[in-house]
Design an enzyme around this catalytic site. Structure first.
Site, PDB file in Angstrom:
ATOM      1  N   LYS A   1       5.991   6.852   0.853  1.00 16.38           N
ATOM      2  CA  LYS A   1       5.622   5.620   1.575  1.00 16.38           C
ATOM      3  C   LYS A   1       4.209   5.194   1.188  1.00 16.38           C
ATOM      4  O   LYS A   1       3.926   4.009   0.996  1.00 16.38           O
ATOM      5  CB  LYS A   1       5.736   5.844   3.083  1.00 16.38           C
ATOM      6  CG  LYS A   1       5.538   4.594   3.937  1.00 16.38           C
ATOM      7  CD  LYS A   1       4.100   4.323   4.329  1.00 16.38           C
ATOM      8  CE  LYS A   1       3.998   3.083   5.218  1.00 16.38           C
ATOM      9  NZ  LYS A   1       2.606   2.714   5.527  1.00 16.38           N
TER      10      LYS A   1
ATOM     11  N   HIS B   1      -9.567   4.992   8.026  1.00 15.92           N
ATOM     12  CA  HIS B   1      -8.831   3.984   8.791  1.00 15.92           C
ATOM     13  C   HIS B   1      -9.693   3.436   9.916  1.00 15.92           C
ATOM     14  O   HIS B   1      -9.650   2.273  10.253  1.00 15.92           O
ATOM     15  CB  HIS B   1      -7.591   4.616   9.437  1.00 15.92           C
ATOM     16  CG  HIS B   1      -6.392   4.613   8.543  1.00 15.92           C
ATOM     17  ND1 HIS B   1      -5.828   3.468   8.078  1.00 15.92           N
ATOM     18  CD2 HIS B   1      -5.648   5.618   8.049  1.00 15.92           C
ATOM     19  CE1 HIS B   1      -4.792   3.764   7.322  1.00 15.92           C
ATOM     20  NE2 HIS B   1      -4.666   5.058   7.281  1.00 15.92           N
TER      21      HIS B   1
ATOM     22  N   GLU C   1      -1.786  -3.878   6.152  1.00 15.85           N
ATOM     23  CA  GLU C   1      -2.321  -2.571   6.595  1.00 15.85           C
ATOM     24  C   GLU C   1      -3.766  -2.369   6.136  1.00 15.85           C
ATOM     25  O   GLU C   1      -4.054  -2.443   4.928  1.00 15.85           O
ATOM     26  CB  GLU C   1      -1.424  -1.456   6.030  1.00 15.85           C
ATOM     27  CG  GLU C   1      -1.833  -0.073   6.528  1.00 15.85           C
ATOM     28  CD  GLU C   1      -0.850   1.019   6.116  1.00 15.85           C
ATOM     29  OE1 GLU C   1       0.362   0.742   5.999  1.00 15.85           O
ATOM     30  OE2 GLU C   1      -1.302   2.154   5.905  1.00 15.85           O
TER      31      GLU C   1
ATOM     32  N   ASP D   1      10.699  -9.129  -5.667  1.00 16.75           N
ATOM     33  CA  ASP D   1      11.618  -8.659  -4.625  1.00 16.75           C
ATOM     34  C   ASP D   1      11.259  -7.220  -4.259  1.00 16.75           C
ATOM     35  O   ASP D   1      11.667  -6.277  -4.928  1.00 16.75           O
ATOM     36  CB  ASP D   1      13.049  -8.762  -5.190  1.00 16.75           C
ATOM     37  CG  ASP D   1      14.106  -8.279  -4.214  1.00 16.75           C
ATOM     38  OD1 ASP D   1      13.756  -7.681  -3.186  1.00 16.75           O
ATOM     39  OD2 ASP D   1      15.303  -8.498  -4.509  1.00 16.75           O
TER      40      ASP D   1
END
Ligand code: MEV
Length: 430
Positions: free
Chosen positions: A265, A380, A82, A281
């Site tokens: 998130k 972004h 991302e 993991d």
């Protein structure tokens, strides 16, 4: 070839496996060469890590700058697809430096193994029977991992809960295992399986599941940072205004699960990137993080907190399970993960966990600061605009020059990129 029922795929060599993909999925030689290019890893090495290997799936590896954790400067490797995540973490870490960076700690590397007993006639009585055998349980668990015990780890305690379920009460034994520098899943699952028959014999119940819990409430990592209000102001807003905006954003997330899922998130953007880069993991870390966010206060809440100190600076904290290791697992064999661990300069799993928690806090702070001020899109868009410019045919310097125009005009689109590029080249020709 139309059936996916293919037996013995794992026994085939690389060429034969690629031939199956060629026939089944119509993959070209170029596509197979891309998949089969195992980069830093030998095919044999990858082939030993998972089953039915056909190649690798690379991710960009970036390095976040400016981090200072517990007084030590670190460069943080982040593997993530991302855009903006690495830049945002670096920016936040720079802003945290004015007040010393991140102060981080851990609760110690204790994980929980669960053993499920059903059909116990007297569950509360059985609970006490199991607890009375605590020493015997610990001894037989520890027999399974003398190396862990030698390094000061191993099974340390036993807890037993009676859990009411749709199929009646279950007696759930928790084995608390200090995993030292291992993530610990293998050690714990082996120990849980080893002690299960005794629990059945003592209680008359029947054991079903024997497995680690990812709600690792005894393997927490924490980080705290003070963001100086002067360091976080923007071109348009004062430091006080930015602090207020972030407090509003935090309150929103902490009160509303719909917002909180996105807020958390954003935290995991940073956390997962380091977890992946170090060969750990990330599903275990993800599961633990969200379960903890729901468990700790009876509803899905923020993993971070924000407050103002006496001087009006922003104080941020984060606390979450961090089951990461340095020994065993991919971390110990994956050459890129090994290099990344070396770059981090960490000697223990707890030190790694502290850095990861700091990155999570930095990532969340950066997202909230952007969202509460100019919005997330501008940041972004600059990277996106460069991709669009390149796709439209810009090369070298042209990429930045075209991207700059697209961002300024807020028209990050292919058609506009092509026009701007043609215009630029027209001017150059004159
Ligand atoms: C995007 O990957 C992450 C954010 O949505 C996080 C947030 O909203 O806090 C920007």
């Amino acid at each position: 070839m139309t059936s996916s029922e293919i037996s013995g795929f794992y026994r085939k060599g690389a060429q034969e496996r690629w031939q199956v993909l060629r026939e089944f999925g119509g993959l070209s030689d170029a596509e197979l060469a891309t998949i089969g290019n195992t980069g830093a890893l030998a095919f044999d090495q990858v082939n030993r890590m998972i089953e039915n290997v056909v190649g690798v799936h690379p991710l960009p590896l970036g390095v976040a700058m400016n981090f200072r954790v517990n007084g030590r400067d670190v460069l943080v490797p982040m593997a993530i697809e991302e855009p903006s995540v690495v830049a945002a973490a670096s920016n936040a870490a720079r802003m945290a430096r004015k007040r010393g960076g991140f102060a981080a700690s851990t609760s110690g590397p204790v994980m929980i193994g669960q053993i499920q007993l059903v059909g116990v006639p007297d569950p509360h009585g059985a609970r006490l029977t199991i607890l009375a055998h605590r020493d015997e349980i610990l001894a037989s668990a520890n027999e399974k991992d003398p190396v862990l015990v030698k390094y000061g780890g191993g099974a340390k305690d036993v807890e037993v809960r009676v859990v009411e379920t749709a199929r009646g009460p279950m007696v759930v034994t928790h084995l608390l295992v200090d995993c030292r520098d291992a993530m610990g899943a293998n050690a714990i699952n082996t120990m849980a399986e080893a002690i299960a028959p005794r629990l059945e014999a003592w209680t008359g119940g029947r054991v079903y599941l024997r497995i680690i819990s990812n709600l690792a409430v005894r393997r927490l990592a924490r980080a705290r940072a003070v963001f100086d209000k002067e360091a976080i102001k923007t071109d348009e807003l004062s430091g006080e205004e930015v602090v207020e905006g972030i407090l509003e954003a935090f309150a929103f997330a902490d009160a509303d699960p719909f917002r909180c899922a996105t807020h958390n998130k954003g935290i995991m953007n940073g956390i997962d990137a380091v977890v992946v880069a170090t060969g750990n993991d990330w599903r275990a870390v993800e599961a633990g993080a969200h379960a903890y966010a729901a468990w700790k206060s009876g509803g899905y809440r923020s993993l971070t907190t924000y407050e103002k100190d006496r001087e009006g600076n922003l104080v941020g904290t984060i606390e979450l399970p961090m089951p990461v290791g340095l020994v065993g697992g991919a971390t110990a064999v994956h050459p890129t993960a090994k290099a990344n661990v070396k770059l981090l300069g960490v000697k223990t799993a707890s030190e790694l966990a502290e850095i990861i928690a700091s990155v999570g806090l930095a990532q969340n702070f950066a997202a909230l600061r952007a969202l509460a001020t100019e919005g997330i899109q501008r940041g972004h868009m600059s990277l996106h605009a460069r991709n669009i410019a390149a796709t439209a045919g810009a090369v070298g310097d042209e990429i930045d020059r075209v991207a700059e125009v697209l961002v300024r005009e807020r028209k990050v689109r292919m058609d506009r990129a092509a026009e701007v590029l043609a215009d630029l080249r027209g001017k150059m020709d004159k």
